[in-house]
Design an enzyme around this catalytic site. Sequence first.
Site, PDB file in Angstrom:
ATOM      1  N   ASP A 210     104.110  48.217 121.201  1.00 62.34           N
ATOM      2  CA  ASP A 210     102.822  48.148 120.214  1.00 62.34           C
ATOM      3  C   ASP A 210     101.932  49.011 120.623  1.00 62.34           C
ATOM      4  O   ASP A 210     101.777  49.585 121.719  1.00 62.34           O
ATOM      5  CB  ASP A 210     102.172  46.710 120.349  1.00 62.34           C
ATOM      6  CG  ASP A 210     101.781  46.284 121.579  1.00 62.34           C
ATOM      7  OD1 ASP A 210     102.749  45.647 122.157  1.00 62.34           O
ATOM      8  OD2 ASP A 210     100.823  46.546 121.933  1.00 62.34           O
ATOM      9  N   ASP A 212      98.114  48.968 121.738  1.00 63.47           N
ATOM     10  CA  ASP A 212      97.265  47.964 121.822  1.00 63.47           C
ATOM     11  C   ASP A 212      96.028  48.160 120.902  1.00 63.47           C
ATOM     12  O   ASP A 212      96.029  48.818 120.170  1.00 63.47           O
ATOM     13  CB  ASP A 212      96.737  48.108 123.334  1.00 63.47           C
ATOM     14  CG  ASP A 212      96.143  46.689 123.871  1.00 63.47           C
ATOM     15  OD1 ASP A 212      96.542  45.662 123.486  1.00 63.47           O
ATOM     16  OD2 ASP A 212      95.214  47.034 124.545  1.00 63.47           O
TER      17      ASP A 212
HETATM   18  N1  LIG Z   1      99.606  45.215 124.014  1.00 59.64           N
HETATM   19  C1  LIG Z   1      99.986  44.603 125.138  1.00 59.64           C
HETATM   20  N2  LIG Z   1      99.000  43.926 125.856  1.00 59.64           N
HETATM   21  C2  LIG Z   1      99.406  43.368 127.082  1.00 59.64           C
HETATM   22  N3  LIG Z   1     100.761  43.208 127.240  1.00 59.64           N
HETATM   23  C3  LIG Z   1     101.649  43.517 126.265  1.00 59.64           C
HETATM   24  N4  LIG Z   1     103.083  43.336 126.318  1.00 59.64           N
HETATM   25  C4  LIG Z   1     103.370  44.051 125.240  1.00 59.64           C
HETATM   26  N5  LIG Z   1     102.305  44.563 124.475  1.00 59.64           N
HETATM   27  C5  LIG Z   1     100.979  44.282 125.230  1.00 59.64           C
END
Ligand SMILES: Nc1ncnc2[nH]cnc12
Length: 263
Positions: A210, A212
């Site tokens: 993803d 963040d």
């Molecule tokens: N955006 C994210 N923040 C922290 N851990 C994750 N693991 C997968 N995506 C994450």
Amino acid sequence: MEKDVEIGIFGGTGIYDSGLLENAQEIDIDTPYGKPSDTITVGVFKGRKIAFLPRHGKKHTIPPHMINFKANIWAFKELGITRIIAPSAVGSLKEELEPGHFVLPTQFLDFTKSRDGSFSEDGRVIHISVADPFCPELQSSILKVTDEENIGIHKDCTYVCIEGPRFSTRAESKFYRTTGADIIGMTLVPECQLAREAQMCYASISTVTDYDVWADKPVTAKEVLETLGKNVETTKKILTKLIEKIPKTRTCSCAKALEEAEF
Ligand SMILES: Nc1ncnc2[nH]cnc12
Ligand SMILES: CSC[C@H]1O[C@H](OP(=O)(O)O)[C@H](O)[C@@H]1O
């Protein structure tokens, strides 16, 4: 108990069995630090003895801040393991690191808050170097595999480790971007530093799941699992090819991590 296992795999989010091992048996180990995340599957792949342990448990019941990292590392050490491969799911802090891409973490920034990250204790003072916290030899084997298999991977990435289990606020995410870090997750610290204290080689293969929350919309666990689902076969392919590539003997300095580190 088995003492001749060579390579250990910590399955991350979305990877709960290796699906690789012949003559597999489940081993229930206790350690001075309590139980590892689950029973450990030990078996053979391409003539090499391998152990597999999903760090969140086989049914993903253990959140990242409650993983017993010390027990997991201790149990692998007890089995004789010298090399650890640690797949992990990460959020992206950079536009060019897109969901679905593979990433090789080479540095970390530790933003965890309350984890027991050392075997050092009263009466045993250890100060290891984590200048380069991941094993260069294992990393070079990973890069050989991705190169040969034509699998794109971003090298030299810095992993921000947060305590979790919550994801970051927008402000935190934007702050992590100002540090120059590339990816964000919740598990590689203290896993990698405990492996170093135990003089074991450790490297991770991360999948970007993803963008963040700096990017736009809040990340969800569902989104993470969906992206991982699409990548899991490629991750397993990397693991199988990697096992064949890892040299029998170690030439890196991980095995000597405690030389000059203990009082
Ligand atoms: N955006 C994210 N923040 C922290 N851990 C994750 N693991 C997968 N995506 C994450
Ligand atoms: C389900 S999203 C957050 C979760 O995913 C990552 O797990 P892992 O590193 O074990 O693959 C992240 O670190 C969080 O634990």
